[in-house]
Write a protein that holds these residues in place. Structure first.
Motif, PDB file in Angstrom:
ATOM      1  N   ILE A 104       0.899  -1.143   0.066  1.00 20.52           N
ATOM      2  CA  ILE A 104      -0.148  -0.029  -0.108  1.00 20.52           C
ATOM      3  C   ILE A 104       0.911   1.239  -0.060  1.00 20.52           C
ATOM      4  CG2 ILE A 104      -1.604   1.237   1.492  1.00 20.52           C
ATOM      5  CD1 ILE A 104      -2.844  -1.417   2.257  1.00 20.52           C
ATOM      6  N   LEU A 105       2.070   1.391   0.805  1.00 21.64           N
ATOM      7  CA  LEU A 105       2.862   2.334   0.891  1.00 21.64           C
ATOM      8  C   LEU A 105       3.330   2.585  -0.551  1.00 21.64           C
ATOM      9  CD1 LEU A 105       4.465   4.672   2.175  1.00 21.64           C
ATOM     10  CD2 LEU A 105       6.259   2.994   2.783  1.00 21.64           C
ATOM     11  N   VAL A 106       3.965   1.563  -1.331  1.00 21.62           N
ATOM     12  CA  VAL A 106       4.276   1.691  -2.517  1.00 21.62           C
ATOM     13  C   VAL A 106       3.198   2.402  -3.513  1.00 21.62           C
ATOM     14  CG1 VAL A 106       5.040   0.504  -4.746  1.00 21.62           C
ATOM     15  CG2 VAL A 106       6.099  -0.259  -2.506  1.00 21.62           C
ATOM     16  N   SER A 107       2.180   1.893  -3.305  1.00 25.55           N
ATOM     17  CA  SER A 107       0.893   2.294  -4.301  1.00 25.55           C
ATOM     18  C   SER A 107       0.874   4.015  -4.101  1.00 25.55           C
ATOM     19  CB  SER A 107      -0.294   1.666  -4.245  1.00 25.55           C
ATOM     20  OG  SER A 107      -0.842   1.903  -2.902  1.00 25.55           O
ATOM     21  N   GLU A 108       0.785   4.326  -2.821  1.00 27.86           N
ATOM     22  CA  GLU A 108       0.413   5.591  -2.519  1.00 27.86           C
ATOM     23  C   GLU A 108       1.499   6.624  -2.904  1.00 27.86           C
ATOM     24  OE1 GLU A 108      -2.100   7.184  -1.080  1.00 27.86           O
ATOM     25  OE2 GLU A 108      -3.239   5.464  -0.956  1.00 27.86           O
ATOM     26  N   VAL A 109       2.916   6.047  -2.888  1.00 33.25           N
ATOM     27  CA  VAL A 109       3.914   7.054  -3.192  1.00 33.25           C
ATOM     28  C   VAL A 109       4.137   7.089  -4.678  1.00 33.25           C
ATOM     29  CG1 VAL A 109       6.590   7.092  -3.432  1.00 33.25           C
ATOM     30  CG2 VAL A 109       5.493   6.400  -1.354  1.00 33.25           C
ATOM     31  N   MET A 110       3.790   6.011  -5.458  1.00 33.93           N
ATOM     32  CA  MET A 110       3.743   5.994  -6.809  1.00 33.93           C
ATOM     33  C   MET A 110       2.403   7.022  -7.358  1.00 33.93           C
ATOM     34  SD  MET A 110       4.452   2.028  -8.437  1.00 33.93           S
ATOM     35  CE  MET A 110       6.326   1.746  -8.356  1.00 33.93           C
ATOM     36  N   SER A 111       1.179   6.901  -6.578  1.00 33.75           N
ATOM     37  CA  SER A 111       0.163   7.327  -7.013  1.00 33.75           C
ATOM     38  C   SER A 111       0.190   9.079  -6.801  1.00 33.75           C
ATOM     39  CB  SER A 111      -0.939   7.092  -6.236  1.00 33.75           C
ATOM     40  OG  SER A 111      -1.222   5.683  -6.453  1.00 33.75           O
ATOM     41  N   GLN A 112       1.273   9.540  -6.131  1.00 30.20           N
ATOM     42  CA  GLN A 112       1.466  11.055  -6.063  1.00 30.20           C
ATOM     43  C   GLN A 112       1.740  11.832  -7.397  1.00 30.20           C
ATOM     44  OE1 GLN A 112       4.482  11.645  -3.091  1.00 30.20           O
ATOM     45  NE2 GLN A 112       3.504  10.165  -1.710  1.00 30.20           N
ATOM     46  N   GLN A 113       0.541  12.366  -8.041  1.00 30.09           N
ATOM     47  CA  GLN A 113       0.593  13.186  -8.998  1.00 30.09           C
ATOM     48  C   GLN A 113       0.595  12.638 -10.341  1.00 30.09           C
ATOM     49  OE1 GLN A 113       3.949  16.095  -8.321  1.00 30.09           O
ATOM     50  NE2 GLN A 113       2.074  17.667  -7.606  1.00 30.09           N
ATOM     51  N   THR A 114       0.292  11.220 -10.135  1.00 30.46           N
ATOM     52  CA  THR A 114       0.417  10.256 -11.396  1.00 30.46           C
ATOM     53  C   THR A 114      -1.157   9.430 -11.490  1.00 30.46           C
ATOM     54  OG1 THR A 114       2.672   9.776 -10.919  1.00 30.46           O
ATOM     55  CG2 THR A 114       1.518   8.269 -12.461  1.00 30.46           C
ATOM     56  N   GLN A 115      -1.529   9.578 -12.643  1.00 30.02           N
ATOM     57  CA  GLN A 115      -2.911   8.984 -12.816  1.00 30.02           C
ATOM     58  C   GLN A 115      -2.753   7.445 -12.446  1.00 30.02           C
ATOM     59  OE1 GLN A 115      -3.842   9.225 -16.897  1.00 30.02           O
ATOM     60  NE2 GLN A 115      -4.694  11.535 -16.677  1.00 30.02           N
ATOM     61  N   LEU A 116      -3.930   6.874 -11.501  1.00 27.83           N
ATOM     62  CA  LEU A 116      -3.676   5.764 -11.059  1.00 27.83           C
ATOM     63  C   LEU A 116      -3.792   4.450 -12.061  1.00 27.83           C
ATOM     64  CD1 LEU A 116      -6.523   5.955  -8.179  1.00 27.83           C
ATOM     65  CD2 LEU A 116      -4.049   6.195  -8.031  1.00 27.83           C
ATOM     66  N   ASP A 117      -4.387   4.691 -13.125  1.00 25.18           N
ATOM     67  CA  ASP A 117      -4.041   3.797 -14.438  1.00 25.18           C
ATOM     68  C   ASP A 117      -2.801   3.550 -14.871  1.00 25.18           C
ATOM     69  OD1 ASP A 117      -7.103   3.324 -14.077  1.00 25.18           O
ATOM     70  OD2 ASP A 117      -7.543   4.520 -15.946  1.00 25.18           O
ATOM     71  N   ARG A 118      -2.219   4.518 -14.779  1.00 29.88           N
ATOM     72  CA  ARG A 118      -0.680   4.338 -15.067  1.00 29.88           C
ATOM     73  C   ARG A 118      -0.002   3.481 -14.066  1.00 29.88           C
ATOM     74  NH1 ARG A 118       1.887   9.509 -15.769  1.00 29.88           N
ATOM     75  NH2 ARG A 118       3.675   8.305 -16.326  1.00 29.88           N
ATOM     76  N   VAL A 119      -0.272   3.589 -12.978  1.00 35.14           N
ATOM     77  CA  VAL A 119       0.422   3.166 -11.810  1.00 35.14           C
ATOM     78  C   VAL A 119       0.389   1.628 -11.673  1.00 35.14           C
ATOM     79  CG1 VAL A 119       0.410   3.066  -9.263  1.00 35.14           C
ATOM     80  CG2 VAL A 119       0.301   5.256 -10.280  1.00 35.14           C
ATOM     81  N   VAL A 120      -0.791   1.193 -12.485  1.00 29.95           N
ATOM     82  CA  VAL A 120      -1.158  -0.390 -12.013  1.00 29.95           C
ATOM     83  C   VAL A 120       0.158  -1.203 -12.461  1.00 29.95           C
ATOM     84  CG1 VAL A 120      -2.442  -2.209 -12.787  1.00 29.95           C
ATOM     85  CG2 VAL A 120      -3.524  -0.091 -12.082  1.00 29.95           C
ATOM     86  N   ASP A 121       0.590  -0.966 -13.690  1.00 27.00           N
ATOM     87  CA  ASP A 121       1.844  -1.837 -14.260  1.00 27.00           C
ATOM     88  C   ASP A 121       3.165  -1.635 -13.540  1.00 27.00           C
ATOM     89  OD1 ASP A 121       0.234  -3.218 -16.187  1.00 27.00           O
ATOM     90  OD2 ASP A 121       0.801  -1.920 -17.752  1.00 27.00           O
ATOM     91  N   ALA A 122       3.060  -0.321 -13.039  1.00 30.06           N
ATOM     92  CA  ALA A 122       4.462  -0.013 -12.580  1.00 30.06           C
ATOM     93  C   ALA A 122       4.501  -0.927 -10.968  1.00 30.06           C
ATOM     94  CB  ALA A 122       4.631   1.609 -12.403  1.00 30.06           C
ATOM     95  N   TRP A 123       3.575  -0.667 -10.255  1.00 34.80           N
ATOM     96  CA  TRP A 123       3.312  -1.257  -9.059  1.00 34.80           C
ATOM     97  C   TRP A 123       3.570  -2.657  -8.914  1.00 34.80           C
ATOM     98  CZ3 TRP A 123      -0.407  -4.520  -6.868  1.00 34.80           C
ATOM     99  CH2 TRP A 123      -0.639  -4.530  -5.383  1.00 34.80           C
ATOM    100  N   ALA A 124       2.854  -3.431 -10.091  1.00 35.73           N
ATOM    101  CA  ALA A 124       3.213  -4.874 -10.321  1.00 35.73           C
ATOM    102  C   ALA A 124       4.617  -5.318 -10.341  1.00 35.73           C
ATOM    103  CB  ALA A 124       2.312  -5.376 -11.271  1.00 35.73           C
ATOM    104  N   ASP A 125       5.328  -4.348 -11.468  1.00 30.17           N
ATOM    105  CA  ASP A 125       6.439  -4.617 -11.795  1.00 30.17           C
ATOM    106  C   ASP A 125       7.657  -4.555 -10.421  1.00 30.17           C
ATOM    107  OD1 ASP A 125       5.842  -5.337 -14.039  1.00 30.17           O
ATOM    108  OD2 ASP A 125       6.407  -3.430 -14.932  1.00 30.17           O
TER     109      ASP A 125
END
Length: 305
Positions: free
Chosen positions: A41-62
């Motif tokens: 969850i922390l990784v998702s929250e940091v990635m989501s800062q000023q980044t569209q959620l749909d773009r975060v999905v693949d990066a989060w999984a990788d």
């Protein structure tokens, strides 16, 4: 729990239940919503800062494929973490550095177990109050009510909360049911991201708060992050609001008694007369806000119950 500086509808339990039911029935599927792992969850929250959620999905999984645990991330070479961040166009590479440092703090200062309170989570590198509360809410279900731009927009439109940080915090805290920060914060952010965007999609998204929402009743969807609509004065949405206001005050009114309370220049046979008002009432009726009936050969209007 303190009372807010503004008046909420009396049936707050119904408001809460409607939102949670709406969210649980159908919401956007993001993988971090399916876990209570604080690291993920922390990784998702940091990635989501000023980044569209749909773009975060693949990066989060990788990212989690490469560093599946907080210990894995802590032992990684920081340069590799920064390179991953850059390669996935997540922006602001210092967030990757802070995330790596936070992983080291968890391992060194907390024996690899994440702290559970917002206060302790805020001690981690790069974890501000908002992110700390998000992790506490979604991982441990013990956070406070979240207040971001979307939530402010929802509260401003639905309940006419003043555009003041303290008022938003107070209102959000009052509305959130105790011990349900995980589902509540997800739900109200989903409402702001799906139904109550800058351009609202109230009916299309089946907004669960339409019957209580001030903006939906008046048609005025301005908000702190949405410019004031200059054409409101004299507009149809202003007239809708006057109809609702008059019926709240008088319970029920005959059409010709309601007309002058909506427009001072109302005349039954005039340009702004019965035909014009009935058209307005037809729209409000179709939205489920008013109902009409015949009494003593007169058309009587009341708020729909």
């Amino acid at each position: 729990m303190s009372e807010p500086a503004v008046d909420f509808p009396e049936n707050r339990d119904a408001i809460r239940a409607a939102l949670i039911e709406w969210y649980e029935a159908d919401h956007r599927e993001y993988p971090w919503r399916e876990t209570d792992d604080p690291y993920a969850i922390l990784v998702s929250e940091v990635m989501s800062q000023q980044t569209q959620l749909d773009r975060v999905v693949d990066a989060w999984a990788d990212f989690l494929d490469r560093w599946p645990t907080v210990a894995d991330l802590a032992s990684a070479d920081r340069a590799d973490v920064v390179a991953f961040w850059s390669a996935h166009s997540l922006g602001y590479n210092n967030r990757a550095k802070y995330l790596h440092e936070a992983a080291n703090q968890v391992c060194e200062e907390y024996d690899g177990e994440f702290p559970e309170s917002s206060e302790e989570l805020s001690e981690l590198m790069g974890v501000g109050p908002y992110t700390a509360n998000a992790v506490a809410s979604f991982a441990f279900n013990n956070g406070d009510a979240v207040v971001d731009t979307n939530v402010k927009r929802v509260l401003y439109r639905a309940f006419s909360i003043p555009d003041e940080d303290a008022a938003f915090e107070d209102a959000a805290t009052t509305l959130m049911p105790g011990g349900e920060s995980r589902v509540w914060n997800n739900a109200i952010m989903e409402l702001g991201g799906v139904a109550c965007e800058k351009t609202p999609a109230c009916d299309e998204a089946g907004c669960p708060w339409r019957e209580w929402c001030d903006a939906y009743q008046t048609g005025d969807f301005t908000a702190p992050d949405v410019p004031t609509q200059p054409s409101f004065e004299g507009s149809r949405r202003q007239m809708r609001g006057r109809v609702i206001g008059a019926l709240k005050e008088h319970d029920r009114l005959a059409v010709d008694d309601l007309g002058p309370k909506v427009r001072v220049d109302y005349a039954p046979a005039g340009e702004y007369g019965r035909e014009w008002l009935r058209s307005l009432l037809k729209d409000l009726s179709e939205d489920g806000l008013v109902e009409t009936s015949q009494q003593d050969e007169k058309t009587v209007v009341r708020l729909q119950r």
